[in-house]
Design a protein around this motif. Structure first.
Motif, PDB file in Angstrom:
ATOM      1  N   GLY A  87       0.798  -1.219   0.000  1.00  0.00           N
ATOM      2  CA  GLY A  87       0.000   0.000   0.000  1.00  0.00           C
ATOM      3  C   GLY A  87       0.832   1.270   0.000  1.00  0.00           C
ATOM      4  O   GLY A  87       0.379   2.315   0.484  1.00  0.00           O
ATOM      5  N   LEU A  88       2.040   1.189  -0.577  1.00  0.00           N
ATOM      6  CA  LEU A  88       2.900   2.363  -0.626  1.00  0.00           C
ATOM      7  C   LEU A  88       2.519   3.234  -1.817  1.00  0.00           C
ATOM      8  O   LEU A  88       2.251   2.724  -2.902  1.00  0.00           O
ATOM      9  N   GLY A  89       2.527   4.532  -1.606  1.00  0.00           N
ATOM     10  CA  GLY A  89       2.384   5.451  -2.718  1.00  0.00           C
ATOM     11  C   GLY A  89       3.757   5.767  -3.269  1.00  0.00           C
ATOM     12  O   GLY A  89       4.274   5.085  -4.142  1.00  0.00           O
ATOM     13  N   ARG A  90       4.383   6.805  -2.714  1.00  0.00           N
ATOM     14  CA  ARG A  90       5.741   7.160  -3.130  1.00  0.00           C
ATOM     15  C   ARG A  90       6.711   6.709  -2.047  1.00  0.00           C
ATOM     16  O   ARG A  90       6.373   6.641  -0.867  1.00  0.00           O
ATOM     17  N   PHE A  91       7.932   6.437  -2.468  1.00  0.00           N
ATOM     18  CA  PHE A  91       8.920   5.896  -1.545  1.00  0.00           C
ATOM     19  C   PHE A  91      10.310   6.238  -2.060  1.00  0.00           C
ATOM     20  O   PHE A  91      10.491   6.640  -3.226  1.00  0.00           O
ATOM     21  N   ALA A  92      11.301   6.087  -1.210  1.00  0.00           N
ATOM     22  CA  ALA A  92      12.698   6.245  -1.592  1.00  0.00           C
ATOM     23  C   ALA A  92      13.313   4.866  -1.786  1.00  0.00           C
ATOM     24  O   ALA A  92      12.804   3.859  -1.275  1.00  0.00           O
ATOM     25  N   HIS A 102      20.350  -1.601  -9.245  1.00  0.00           N
ATOM     26  CA  HIS A 102      18.928  -1.929  -9.145  1.00  0.00           C
ATOM     27  C   HIS A 102      18.129  -0.754  -8.571  1.00  0.00           C
ATOM     28  O   HIS A 102      16.976  -0.532  -8.962  1.00  0.00           O
ATOM     29  N   ALA A 103      18.736   0.008  -7.667  1.00  0.00           N
ATOM     30  CA  ALA A 103      18.087   1.226  -7.190  1.00  0.00           C
ATOM     31  C   ALA A 103      17.959   2.248  -8.311  1.00  0.00           C
ATOM     32  O   ALA A 103      16.935   2.939  -8.432  1.00  0.00           O
ATOM     33  N   LEU A 104      18.989   2.348  -9.145  1.00  0.00           N
ATOM     34  CA  LEU A 104      18.918   3.264 -10.295  1.00  0.00           C
ATOM     35  C   LEU A 104      17.830   2.824 -11.269  1.00  0.00           C
ATOM     36  O   LEU A 104      17.158   3.675 -11.873  1.00  0.00           O
ATOM     37  N   ALA A 105      17.639   1.519 -11.418  1.00  0.00           N
ATOM     38  CA  ALA A 105      16.565   1.025 -12.292  1.00  0.00           C
ATOM     39  C   ALA A 105      15.209   1.491 -11.780  1.00  0.00           C
ATOM     40  O   ALA A 105      14.341   1.903 -12.569  1.00  0.00           O
ATOM     41  N   CYS A 106      15.009   1.440 -10.468  1.00  0.00           N
ATOM     42  CA  CYS A 106      13.743   1.902  -9.889  1.00  0.00           C
ATOM     43  C   CYS A 106      13.551   3.392 -10.146  1.00  0.00           C
ATOM     44  O   CYS A 106      12.450   3.839 -10.511  1.00  0.00           O
ATOM     45  N   PRO A 111       9.323   6.627 -12.148  1.00  0.00           N
ATOM     46  CA  PRO A 111       9.492   8.036 -11.772  1.00  0.00           C
ATOM     47  C   PRO A 111       8.322   8.604 -10.981  1.00  0.00           C
ATOM     48  O   PRO A 111       8.497   9.578 -10.222  1.00  0.00           O
ATOM     49  N   SER A 112       7.122   8.038 -11.131  1.00  0.00           N
ATOM     50  CA  SER A 112       5.972   8.548 -10.376  1.00  0.00           C
ATOM     51  C   SER A 112       5.898   7.969  -8.974  1.00  0.00           C
ATOM     52  O   SER A 112       5.104   8.434  -8.149  1.00  0.00           O
ATOM     53  N   ARG A 113       6.730   6.961  -8.682  1.00  0.00           N
ATOM     54  CA  ARG A 113       6.696   6.309  -7.374  1.00  0.00           C
ATOM     55  C   ARG A 113       7.911   6.662  -6.516  1.00  0.00           C
ATOM     56  O   ARG A 113       7.796   6.776  -5.293  1.00  0.00           O
ATOM     57  N   VAL A 114       9.070   6.774  -7.151  1.00  0.00           N
ATOM     58  CA  VAL A 114      10.320   6.987  -6.407  1.00  0.00           C
ATOM     59  C   VAL A 114      10.526   8.475  -6.139  1.00  0.00           C
ATOM     60  O   VAL A 114      10.607   9.268  -7.082  1.00  0.00           O
ATOM     61  N   ARG A 115      10.604   8.843  -4.858  1.00  0.00           N
ATOM     62  CA  ARG A 115      10.863  10.242  -4.494  1.00  0.00           C
ATOM     63  C   ARG A 115      12.327  10.596  -4.713  1.00  0.00           C
ATOM     64  O   ARG A 115      12.659  11.587  -5.360  1.00  0.00           O
ATOM     65  N   ARG A 116      13.173   9.806  -4.125  1.00  0.00           N
ATOM     66  CA  ARG A 116      14.615   9.992  -4.218  1.00  0.00           C
ATOM     67  C   ARG A 116      15.275   8.630  -4.246  1.00  0.00           C
ATOM     68  O   ARG A 116      14.711   7.649  -3.763  1.00  0.00           O
ATOM     69  N   ALA A 117      16.495   8.602  -4.779  1.00  0.00           N
ATOM     70  CA  ALA A 117      17.244   7.353  -4.832  1.00  0.00           C
ATOM     71  C   ALA A 117      18.671   7.611  -4.378  1.00  0.00           C
ATOM     72  O   ALA A 117      19.247   8.661  -4.663  1.00  0.00           O
TER      73      ALA A 117
END
Length: 292
Positions: A87-92, A102-106, A111-117
């Protein structure tokens, strides 16, 4: 809390959560080899009461089913399904060593889900233009990667034998890394809390097979399935200038390629310097008050 997700393709993904269930969510992507235990030390987790940490075993590691032939880009799909399940919306996202691509892939593909990486001691893609990929790399890593490219069957057999040895004595993996460790790396790895985290992680990562380790290496050495230049989210790149597992040239290439990269280079650190850097990285990932 240990849980899991049954993905749409039928695979099982083993997940573990730490910290505040109502806190700012951070998805952790472990190293190679690794698992859900081996990203952030317990004392660092405990010092972040407003953060919800979510870690999972990449396919083939620990309790997660294998996905043969996976690419680095495929991590984004798994993370998206995991986030939906929770149930996560946006996340890091935070990835260290083999988890960093793999973090860079996310960041690139969600882009609409990941706040920062945050990508710590990351390799660059093997097809990176104008990068001598093996320059500055410790001989053992260069030999392993070369074997994976030229004789994948022999490489798979070698990893299977190493995994069997590590299951009986996880410290053997740390011993095998010695030729690439800097003096600062050795001090960090000698810390009992770090040693315990690494050994617990290696044991769990390889407890059933070496498939996760094999598939990680093949994915890192193949086309990643995305170009880091398309990343639009803020990305913190952290690197130690003395790193011989992920040489500093890889950091420079990524820093030049990713539009919103924030490069941080520690001139005295090696590969494991990413572990003491984690508190500052988490402060950037989850600032107060929260911002995108």
């Amino acid at each position: 809390m240990v849980d899991g997700v049954r993905l749409r393709d039928g695979r099982w993904l083993t997940v573990e959560e730490y910290g505040d269930p109502g806190g700012s969510p951070v998805v952790l992507l472990h190293g190679t080899p690794g698992c859900r235990f081996g990203v952030v030390p317990q004392d660092v987790l405990a010092a972040r009461p407003g953060v919800r940490f979510i870690a999972y075993d990449r396919p083939g590691y620990g309790g997660s089913d294998r996905r043969a032939g996976r690419r680095v880009a495929d991590a984004a799909g798994d993370v998206a399904e995991l986030a939906d399940h929770l149930g996560l919306g946006r996340f890091a996202v935070l990835g260290r060593s083999g988890g960093a691509p793999h973090a860079l892939a996310c960041a690139a593909l969600l882009p609409s889900r990941v706040r920062r990486a945050a990508a710590l001691v990351s390799l660059a893609p093997p097809d990176a233009p104008d990068l001598n990929w093996f320059a500055g790399m410790t001989r053992s890593n260069a030999e392993d990667y070369t074997r994976a490219l030229t004789d994948p069957l022999a490489f798979a057999e070698r990893l299977a034998a190493r995994a069997a040895d590590i299951r009986s004595d996880p410290a053997q993996l740390l011993v095998s890394l010695r030729d690439g460790l800097t003096d600062s790396d050795r001090r960090i790895v000698a810390d009992p809390a770090v040693t315990d985290m690494l050994l617990r992680g290696y044991r769990e990562a390889l407890r059933t097979s070496a498939y996760g380790w094999l598939d990680d290496n093949l994915a890192l050495l193949s086309s990643w399935g995305f170009d880091p230049a398309v990343i639009t989210r803020p990305v913190l790149l952290w690197h130690g200038a003395q790193d011989t597992f992920s040489p500093v040239g890889h950091f420079g290439w990524l820093a030049d390629r990713i539009p919103r990269a924030r490069p941080v280079l520690d001139p005295d650190a090696g590969h494991f310097g990413a572990i003491p850097a984690l508190p500052a990285v988490l402060d950037w990932l989850c600032p107060e008050p929260a911002s995108s």
